[in-house]
Design an enzyme around this catalytic site. Structure first.
Site, PDB file in Angstrom:
ATOM      1  N   ASP A 278      -1.717  -4.463  12.774  1.00 24.28           N
ATOM      2  CA  ASP A 278      -2.144  -4.817  11.429  1.00 24.28           C
ATOM      3  C   ASP A 278      -2.506  -6.257  11.450  1.00 24.28           C
ATOM      4  O   ASP A 278      -1.863  -7.294  11.194  1.00 24.28           O
ATOM      5  CB  ASP A 278      -0.963  -4.389  10.214  1.00 24.28           C
ATOM      6  CG  ASP A 278      -1.763  -4.094   8.981  1.00 24.28           C
ATOM      7  OD1 ASP A 278      -3.011  -4.222   8.867  1.00 24.28           O
ATOM      8  OD2 ASP A 278      -1.173  -3.906   7.864  1.00 24.28           O
ATOM      9  N   LYS A 327       0.776   0.730   5.105  1.00 19.29           N
ATOM     10  CA  LYS A 327       0.448  -0.580   4.641  1.00 19.29           C
ATOM     11  C   LYS A 327       1.684  -1.251   3.956  1.00 19.29           C
ATOM     12  O   LYS A 327       1.702  -2.572   4.366  1.00 19.29           O
ATOM     13  CB  LYS A 327      -0.771  -0.671   3.871  1.00 19.29           C
ATOM     14  CG  LYS A 327      -1.549  -1.887   3.613  1.00 19.29           C
ATOM     15  CD  LYS A 327      -2.052  -2.425   4.860  1.00 19.29           C
ATOM     16  CE  LYS A 327      -3.319  -2.753   4.963  1.00 19.29           C
ATOM     17  NZ  LYS A 327      -4.042  -3.248   6.036  1.00 19.29           N
ATOM     18  N   LYS A 367     -11.922  -8.552  -1.938  1.00 21.16           N
ATOM     19  CA  LYS A 367     -10.625  -8.056  -2.140  1.00 21.16           C
ATOM     20  C   LYS A 367      -9.796  -9.159  -3.136  1.00 21.16           C
ATOM     21  O   LYS A 367      -9.820 -10.380  -2.903  1.00 21.16           O
ATOM     22  CB  LYS A 367      -9.714  -7.830  -1.145  1.00 21.16           C
ATOM     23  CG  LYS A 367      -8.362  -7.270  -1.291  1.00 21.16           C
ATOM     24  CD  LYS A 367      -7.550  -6.916  -0.115  1.00 21.16           C
ATOM     25  CE  LYS A 367      -6.569  -7.699   0.571  1.00 21.16           C
ATOM     26  NZ  LYS A 367      -5.919  -7.182   1.795  1.00 21.16           N
ATOM     27  N   LYS A 438       0.196  -8.632  11.095  1.00 18.85           N
ATOM     28  CA  LYS A 438       1.493  -8.678   9.937  1.00 18.85           C
ATOM     29  C   LYS A 438       2.775  -8.133  10.458  1.00 18.85           C
ATOM     30  O   LYS A 438       3.769  -8.593  10.143  1.00 18.85           O
ATOM     31  CB  LYS A 438       1.077  -7.439   8.754  1.00 18.85           C
ATOM     32  CG  LYS A 438      -0.012  -7.998   8.128  1.00 18.85           C
ATOM     33  CD  LYS A 438      -0.272  -6.922   6.997  1.00 18.85           C
ATOM     34  CE  LYS A 438      -1.610  -7.163   6.066  1.00 18.85           C
ATOM     35  NZ  LYS A 438      -2.763  -6.747   6.564  1.00 18.85           N
TER      36      LYS A 438
END
Ligand SMILES: NC(=O)c1ccc[n+]([C@@H]2O[C@H](COP(=O)([O-])OP(=O)(O)OC[C@H]3O[C@@H](n4cnc5c(N)ncnc54)[C@H](O)[C@@H]3O)[C@@H](O)[C@H]2O)c1
Length: 481
Positions: A278, A327, A367, A438
């Site tokens: 990620d 996520k 975003k 991540k």
């Protein structure tokens, strides 16, 4: 060839410490002339934006928008603009060198891109829909982009959101997962052969999948499950196994658990490299800095609350719970090592940590991430830090994709000899890439490091020792005595 004498601390289970010393010799194999990149999800926002950024560089394009005339850049990329501190001169001036000046990395112009998507749109059509890149640049590249049509891919409907179903029009129609695997292997081999490539990197940038619940004990059990059409074998696992079979580097840019132990074991067996998971682009990257700042200052975070809204197709896919859950897990894991590092601040447990993601089509790729860090300070005081972060998601991701490609290629070329043993490659999990992910995947023997600066100095020190410089030392003692 460079040499590094390591002096480090090992803590025994009874908390006593031992100093360990090792000597390492390094060699760096020169890069190949060309580097192939195959993107799963090539027609997605990240795939298209990255391809356009690379082509704009390679063709030296200039384009116009309301702010003026522009030339290509990869701002946000460590490999292109990041620097490593070297030392100070007698005038107290700091000297540094770009990463790419310190070790020989592939050039953007050496990248050849291909990939798959379950949607057949050519990259110009996809880019018109996505509205990320300025229309002038997109249209200047029209003839090139129209020729790039993603290869048909694997689609197992229950891994991505149901709301994606009506887009799908470019899929392989084999009845068995084994056939899917063999076909993907063939597509990779064809790409290698046609372009005469030695080094190919396969990047999963497809839609976020739900977590798989397969509990395969080892790679051969996983292979058997593929042969038996086990419903828990996801498309991303098929791509990982195919890439590893072809001796490619496999990187997972999405949050689902693709790099499970059986896949990692397969990479080890095949001598291939993997990295993930990620991409750490915006909100989570900042969290790995801010949380570190609070805890390093002795401030006690009580809650970290993160809201996101975005309007691209990634946001739509994350609007359904199983994909959101993948996520949520990677976004939350980013403070794990920090909490573990401080038994006093967190003696009553970790801070509350809440992550919300909402799909708001009108904001498109731009975003919004809104974070609140609510902490306890002296004498039961409260400290609230609120951050609003607005960014073009895929433009941040493109610079990072370039980095994981160039750094993983570089890491795969390092050979190291420990205490005079024979030269070997680094371990098959490229954990030096943690800075970019991540939820970093690491080797069995290694702790997971999430903090931004610890990850940064890990990478920076590697570059230093490969240049015969000692790891960075902030004591600066000689100047203080
Ligand atoms: N943009 C960012 O900043 C960022 C950061 C971290 C992680 N990510 C992750 O990267 C991934 C891609 O993001 P995006 O914005 O490009 O999303 P996107 O929805 O625009 O693109 C994903 C593409 O994958 C395709 N796809 C889905 N399943 C596939 C399959 N089995 N085979 C081939 N193609 C498939 C979809 O059709 C789509 O075109 C997502 O998982 C996202 O969460 C993005």
């Amino acid at each position: 060839m460079s040499e590094y004498m390591e002096k480090n601390v090992h803590v025994n289970l009874d908390s006593s410490v031992e100093i360990i010393e090792n000597t390492y010799d390094f060699m760096l194999i020169p890069p190949n002339k060309k580097i192939g990149v195959m993107i799963v999800g090539l027609g997605g926002n990240n795939g298209v934006t990255f391809t356009i950024s690379v082509l704009a560089n390679q063709l030296n394009k200039q384009w116009k928008n309301k702010n003026g005339i522009h030339t290509p850049s990869f701002f946000g990329s460590l490999s292109q603009y990041g620097s490593v501190h070297i030392g100070y001169d007698e005038n107290k001036k700091s000297h540094s060198k770009l990463y790419k000046e310190m070790l020989q990395m592939c050039d953007i112009n050496d990248i050849i891109i291909s990939g798959w998507d379950i949607v057949k749109d050519d990259l110009h059509t996809a880019s018109e829909r996505q509205k990320v890149v300025d229309s002038d640049l997109r249209d200047q590249l029209k003839s090139k982009l129209e020729k790039i049509v993603p290869l048909p891919s694997i689609y197992y409907p229950n891994f991505i959101a149901k709301n994606q179903e009506n887009r799908v029009n470019n899929i392989l129609t084999f009845k068995h997962k084994k056939d899917d695997l063999m076909y993907i292997i063939k597509q990779i081999e064809d790409f290698k052969f046609t372009n005469r490539l030695e080094q190919v990197i396969v990047l999963w940038s497809g839609s976020t999948e739900r977590f798989n619940t397969g509990n395969w004990k080892n790679w051969s059990e996983l292979m058997r499950s593929i042969e038996n059409d086990d419903p828990e074998v996801s498309p991303s696992i098929i791509f990982a196994m195919a890439a590893i079979s072809c001796n490619c580097i496999f990187l997972n840019g999405s949050p689902q658990n693709t790099l499970i132990p059986a896949v990692i074991e397969y990479a080890e067996m095949k001598g291939s490299f993997v990295g993930g998971e990620d991409l750490k682009t915006g909100q989570t990257k900042l969290k790995s800095v801010i949380a570190d700042f609070l805890v390093s200052s002795g401030i006690k975070p009580l809650s970290i609350t993160s809201y996101n809204h975005l309007g691209n197709n990634d946001g739509k896919n994350l609007d359904e719970y199983p994909q959101f859950r993948s996520k949520e897990i990677t976004k939350k894991s980013v403070i794990d090592d920090l909490v573990e590092s401080n038994p006093i601040l967190f003696k009553d447990g970790p801070p509350d940590h809440c992550v919300v993601i909402k799909y708001v089509p009108s904001v498109g790729d731009s975003k919004r991430a809104i974070d609140e860090y609510y902490s306890e300070i002296c004498l039961d005081g409260r400290h609230t830090l609120s951050i609003i972060n607005t960014c073009e998601d895929s433009l941040l991701a493109s610079a990072l994709i370039l980095d994981i490609i160039l750094f993983s290629d570089l890491l795969s070329r390092i050979k190291v000899s420990k205490n005079g043993d024979t030269f070997k490659s680094l371990s098959h999990v490229l954990s030096f890439l943690s800075f970019f992910f991540k939820s970093p995947v690491v080797n069995n023997t290694e702790p997971i490091i999430n903090c931004f600066f610890n990850q940064k100095y890990g990478l920076e020190n590697l570059f230093r020792v490969l240049n015969d410089l000692p790891p960075i030392d902030f004591i600066n003692l000689s100047k203080k005595i």
